[in-house]
Scaffold this motif. Structure first.
Motif, PDB file in Angstrom:
ATOM      1  N   GLU A 296       9.208   4.929   0.455  1.00  0.00           N
ATOM      2  CA  GLU A 296       8.300   4.704   1.588  1.00  0.00           C
ATOM      3  C   GLU A 296       8.425   3.283   2.114  1.00  0.00           C
ATOM      4  O   GLU A 296       8.366   3.047   3.331  1.00  0.00           O
ATOM      5  N   GLN A 297       8.611   2.326   1.218  1.00  0.00           N
ATOM      6  CA  GLN A 297       8.738   0.938   1.641  1.00  0.00           C
ATOM      7  C   GLN A 297      10.035   0.711   2.415  1.00  0.00           C
ATOM      8  O   GLN A 297      10.056   0.000   3.420  1.00  0.00           O
TER       9      GLN A 297
ATOM     10  N   ARG B 217       2.167  -0.946  -4.889  1.00  0.00           N
ATOM     11  CA  ARG B 217       3.471  -1.068  -5.548  1.00  0.00           C
ATOM     12  C   ARG B 217       3.996  -2.461  -5.234  1.00  0.00           C
ATOM     13  O   ARG B 217       4.222  -2.804  -4.082  1.00  0.00           O
ATOM     14  N   TYR B 218       4.179  -3.273  -6.289  1.00  0.00           N
ATOM     15  CA  TYR B 218       4.616  -4.641  -6.041  1.00  0.00           C
ATOM     16  C   TYR B 218       6.132  -4.693  -5.826  1.00  0.00           C
ATOM     17  O   TYR B 218       6.894  -3.837  -6.288  1.00  0.00           O
TER      18      TYR B 218
ATOM     19  N   ASN C 184       0.822  -1.211   0.000  1.00  0.00           N
ATOM     20  CA  ASN C 184       0.000   0.000   0.000  1.00  0.00           C
ATOM     21  C   ASN C 184       0.856   1.262   0.000  1.00  0.00           C
ATOM     22  O   ASN C 184       0.356   2.353  -0.298  1.00  0.00           O
ATOM     23  N   LEU C 185       2.130   1.140   0.369  1.00  0.00           N
ATOM     24  CA  LEU C 185       3.071   2.245   0.239  1.00  0.00           C
ATOM     25  C   LEU C 185       3.520   2.274  -1.216  1.00  0.00           C
ATOM     26  O   LEU C 185       4.086   1.301  -1.719  1.00  0.00           O
ATOM     27  N   LEU C 186       3.287   3.367  -1.912  1.00  0.00           N
ATOM     28  CA  LEU C 186       3.359   3.375  -3.374  1.00  0.00           C
ATOM     29  C   LEU C 186       4.702   3.795  -3.949  1.00  0.00           C
ATOM     30  O   LEU C 186       4.830   3.927  -5.173  1.00  0.00           O
ATOM     31  N   THR C 187       5.708   4.028  -3.098  1.00  0.00           N
ATOM     32  CA  THR C 187       7.044   4.326  -3.603  1.00  0.00           C
ATOM     33  C   THR C 187       8.059   3.420  -2.913  1.00  0.00           C
ATOM     34  O   THR C 187       7.840   2.954  -1.791  1.00  0.00           O
ATOM     35  N   GLN C 188       9.173   3.210  -3.581  1.00  0.00           N
ATOM     36  CA  GLN C 188      10.237   2.413  -2.987  1.00  0.00           C
ATOM     37  C   GLN C 188      10.772   3.078  -1.727  1.00  0.00           C
ATOM     38  O   GLN C 188      11.074   2.414  -0.732  1.00  0.00           O
TER      39      GLN C 188
ATOM     40  N   PHE D 177      10.716  -0.441   6.585  1.00  0.00           N
ATOM     41  CA  PHE D 177      11.699  -1.351   7.174  1.00  0.00           C
ATOM     42  C   PHE D 177      12.485  -0.659   8.277  1.00  0.00           C
ATOM     43  O   PHE D 177      12.716  -1.218   9.353  1.00  0.00           O
ATOM     44  N   ARG D 178      12.906   0.559   8.013  1.00  0.00           N
ATOM     45  CA  ARG D 178      13.689   1.287   9.009  1.00  0.00           C
ATOM     46  C   ARG D 178      12.854   1.597  10.251  1.00  0.00           C
ATOM     47  O   ARG D 178      13.376   1.597  11.372  1.00  0.00           O
ATOM     48  N   ASN D 179      11.580   1.833  10.042  1.00  0.00           N
ATOM     49  CA  ASN D 179      10.718   2.080  11.195  1.00  0.00           C
ATOM     50  C   ASN D 179      10.541   0.808  12.026  1.00  0.00           C
ATOM     51  O   ASN D 179      10.491   0.859  13.257  1.00  0.00           O
ATOM     52  N   ALA D 180      10.468  -0.337  11.348  1.00  0.00           N
ATOM     53  CA  ALA D 180      10.402  -1.604  12.081  1.00  0.00           C
ATOM     54  C   ALA D 180      11.661  -1.798  12.913  1.00  0.00           C
ATOM     55  O   ALA D 180      11.598  -2.168  14.092  1.00  0.00           O
ATOM     56  N   ALA D 181      12.822  -1.526  12.314  1.00  0.00           N
ATOM     57  CA  ALA D 181      14.087  -1.677  13.039  1.00  0.00           C
ATOM     58  C   ALA D 181      14.134  -0.748  14.250  1.00  0.00           C
ATOM     59  O   ALA D 181      14.690  -1.104  15.302  1.00  0.00           O
TER      60      ALA D 181
END
Length: 247
Positions: free
Chosen positions: A104-105, A183-184, A98-102, A109-113
């Motif tokens: 943001e994706q 964004r796949y 649902n995050l439409l740019t690389q 990941f960085r937010n998870a870390a």
């Protein structure tokens, strides 16, 4: 894109696997939604918190569990911080797409870390793009078909964008249409995003039952782990520096 488009999905294997991965610690669900996974996971005795952007979805969650049982911070899963440290962060049902740019994706990941302690895990459930089904000149793939429902995806391969179209049919001659943009992400690209955030791939399976992931798998459950580091290496300043170097 196969997800919850009106289909009945059993959450038991999901909850069982997440409870095991939490290993007795706290769990944080990005895009917690209505609590379909979080509520039964909390019922297993796992302390669960969440981040959710949609207030209507949060309102539905509150009919099942109060703030004391499952605390939720309202905001974007790529940037919003929930208080405390966690042993597990998880993101299910293809929601990272649902995050439409690389960018943001990667930020997700960085937010998870940011929320995890060393040695702990980030779990993502995601579908595999079905581009092999696209012959030259064709832009759409039908991925589900029933008498009262048709699901198809249209692809923009230059931008790695896909729009899922959901046609639902009632008793009459008319149908309702819903659309959702995504964004796949190829598994290899997902792994690189994980590396940029400091994760290592621990395992990848085709589903929550730990079936083997193969070239024909339509989805995957990927488990990423933060390596154990010294306190100095894991300081906020070191994390910011790592993020700047990776940018």
């Amino acid at each position: 894109m196969a997800d919850s488009q009106g289909e009945k999905i059993t959450t038991t294997p999901t909850v069982e696997r997440l409870a095991a991965l939490a290993a007795g610690g706290r769990a944080l669900e990005f895009a917690i939604g209505t609590g379909r996974v979080a509520v039964p996971l909390a019922g297993r005795g796992v302390p669960v918190a969440g981040i959710e952007l949609s207030r209507p979805m949060l309102d539905q969650l509150r009919t099942k569990a109060d703030e004391a049982t499952i605390p939720v911070v309202v905001g974007d899963m790529a940037t919003t911080v929930a208080p405390g440290a966690f042993s597990l962060v998880y993101l299910v049902l293809n929601t990272i797409s649902n995050l439409l740019t690389q960018a943001e994706q990667v930020a997700c990941f960085r937010n998870a870390a940011r929320h995890l302690t060393p040695g702990c895990r980030f779990v993502i459930e995601l579908w595999v793009p079905e581009l092999r089904k696209l012959p030259p000149g064709q832009q759409a793939v039908v991925w589900h078909c029933e008498p009262d429902y048709i699901g198809l995806d249209t692809y923009d391969v230059l931008r790695q964008h896909v729009v899922s179209h959901h046609f639902r049919f009632g008793e009459g001659r008319q149908a309702t249409l819903g659309r959702s943009p995504h964004r796949y992400i190829w598994p290899a690209e997902l792994d690189l995003m994980a590396q940029l955030a400091g994760f290592e791939l621990e395992s990848r399976h085709a589903d929550w039952d730990a079936s083997e992931f193969t070239a024909d798998s339509r989805s995957h459950v990927s488990v990423y782990r933060l390596p154990t580091r010294t306190r100095a290496e894991w300081s906020p300043g070191a994390l910011r520096g790592a993020g700047q170097r990776a940018s």
